[in-house]
Design an enzyme around this catalytic site. Sequence first.
Site, short mmCIF file in Angstrom:
data_model
loop_
_atom_site.label_atom_id
_atom_site.label_comp_id
_atom_site.label_asym_id
_atom_site.label_seq_id
_atom_site.Cartn_x
_atom_site.Cartn_y
_atom_site.Cartn_z
N ASP A 322 107.54 25.95 73.14
CA ASP A 322 107.85 26.47 74.47
C ASP A 322 109.30 26.93 74.45
O ASP A 322 110.05 26.67 73.50
CB ASP A 322 107.60 25.39 75.52
N GLU A 522 108.10 26.14 87.68
CA GLU A 522 108.68 25.12 86.81
C GLU A 522 109.63 24.20 87.57
O GLU A 522 109.34 23.78 88.69
CB GLU A 522 109.34 25.79 85.60
#
Length: 842
Positions: A322, A522
């Site tokens: 990621d 997020e």
Amino acid sequence: MKTKLSVASVLALLGGTTAIAQTGPVSLSPVAHAETWAKVAAKPALDPKLETRIGAILAAMSIEDKVGQIIQADIATVKPEDLKTYKLGSVLNGGNSAPNNDELAPPAAWLKLADAFYDASMARTDGRPKIPTIWGTDAVHGNNNIVGATLFPHNIGLGAARDPALMEKIGRITALETAAAGLDWSFAPTLAVVQDDRWGRTYESYSEEPGVVASYAGPVVTGIQGKVGSPDFMTPGHVIATTKHFVGDGGTGGRDQGDTKVSEVVLRDVHAAGYPPAIEAGTLTVMASFSSWNGEKMHGNKTLLTDVLKGRMGFNGFVVGDWNAHGQIAGCSNESCAAAVNAGLDMFMMSGDWKALYRNTLAQAKSGEIVPARLDDAVRRILRVKMLAGSFTAGKPSTRRYAGQFGLIGSAEGHAIGRQAVQESLVLLKNNGGVLPLKPKANILVAGSAADDVAQQAGGWSITWQGTDVPKRGFPNATSIWTGIDQAVRAGGGTATYSPTGAYTAKPDAAIVVFGETPYAEFMGDRPTLEYSPGDKSDVALLRKLKAAGIPVVAVFLSGRPMWVNAELNASDAFVAAFLPGSEGAGVADVLFAGKDGKPVHDFRGKLSFSWPKRPDQYVLNARDSNYDPLFKFGYGLTYADRAVVGKLDETRPAGMAVDAGGVFFTKGRVPDAWSLSLGEGSSGSTRIVGNSGRSPGGALTIAGIDRNAQEDARRFSWTGTHEADVRIEANAPLDIAREANGELSMIVQFRTDASPVSAVALSMAGPGKTATVPITGILHAAPIGEWKSLAIPLKCFVAAGIDPHKVTEPLIISTAGKLTLSISDVRLAHADGPVAACPTR
């Protein structure tokens, strides 16, 4: 230090369904025991002929080629011509990256750039293998980066639909719209099993229950890639799928990139539930999680990435990282991390100086710090995926079957499936008196600014990373909720009026009020409580006003998680949890209104995929909990046949609970509710400011209300210079800003220098026993007198100065011993415009 859970606690987490042989406490370790995990019938199975071809390519590659293949660079930092020299395995568009740095770029621009990257990757004359690069994108609820694409409801709503067959259709449309733009790879589906709804990525999870997630994993992967083992697998129109984030991302205590502190049994049976069916469905890639498991970062956990995922589960695709997450491993940086590769990471996802990462990784490969066999295995896996995806034979993107057919982006079929998904995902929480369905011949008032705001109903990951500041032209094929209602009412012979404030001339027969969370993604969505809009009560005020006027009130609530909305429920006759429905707002009207015969055309069928809290401090609220006490249980959802009545709910806010500031510390002349603003003079004490004016105990500092954009929406602070004084903002409970500091956010202060400082001025943050100070004298001196400016101090500057970002009690202190007149209108945590600034030194 190891944490311990009792056997009873573990059984409670699992609903008592899993037998645990040992007695006594369960030690929490970051070491997985692969033999205790289930074996998986991994697909596609290895093909000896394909492996021979891969082996031949691998043998002909240089070590430079191999290192290039294991790096994926963001298009904001890599140019097509770079791939003529650096044979990178992949590129991606990060959340805010787009062709020509234009987030509203048309599909043709995406396809053109995809061609350029492909051509550059294949340009070589040295006789070594030509290996096409592949482009990955966050197509997480449709091809959501592309203007005009179908945006499906976010996963939390899809989980409420309980329709695996629909998930396959959504995966197929997403893949087709992605392929039409020339892209190869979707970073979806997310298989997180979220256990704490304060997490900003809760809406990316299908459910708190592992069974729901497991039931969706296979169908979504099949929709994106085609049915594994059939002639349809990875044929044109399909793209590579990514199951993410392996593993435990939903158990981090509500903190993005946090630590999942659970036993291996819970990690396996709850958080990893979706991976076996995804691997059996043939997922070609798995994305490692940013998070940790019992203190060890997943990107560096060999026992999970290698022993469990690749060994026990038999996963034959490749593991991608990621966003710079490898840099969080102990001893690593974003530009250097051999440990991640040795642990089982096959491809770095890199934003920033990817050339430095390449140089360091090459040196580590040559020195043997990266085990040679591990490097070869990583490259073999990447080549295998590219072979299975047809990348070697498909040609450049614009020559592929569906590429350039931009009519497929936002097609009629996509809209129809998206609308169906909205219809199925709505959950009816309350319908007292049978207010719903509404009659289409009625006079309907639609209120709330969210009613005609596609960006708000779409949420994060919509054109931009956060989904904010997207103009209407960013959603040319979308239908707002208001538009859908207007169409339905006009078709039924009624009248619909849109008034964001709820104003009306003739009393309506019913009012629909659309409101809820504004977009985030997020960590920007992490919050300390589940209280909806603690600082702004305008929505509930509107509901109460309409209800007091005797108007039946229907609330349509947009949110990325269940929230404490007891006051809003009390002020409504009917309440619909619409979550984040995406681009097809008309699907809401389809369910709210009856047909011309007075009977419902579409009934409510959504069932809660997450339990709904009765208090704002019910952060962990899952059906397996021993103390389970929700307002609405997992699986709750009324239909039109139900006659349930929701009584008056308790609106009392628990005393001492943290206040959710949403990263905003001061705005419109106020600090968040329960926080304090004070003027102090060291040992002389401080004065807490209640209104818009006041002074410190000795008069060295005064405050007055001033106007910037509205009446008294800013404050002027005047230091007399008689002795040192400060202005302080204090939170009512310690703040954890560690994720924000790691995410390169800044403290943004909107200020105006009205009289330049004559002495040093400091901007500080404080926590227990520590004050971290950054000088801002030079910034204030440089600012023109009387002009509003923006000051941005990276949060990492305060961390470097010694603040513990997990325990910030006073997020802003401004102090000086000399004369200064400074006006402030806003203080918040956000991304600074332009490059991240260096820490001030004077």
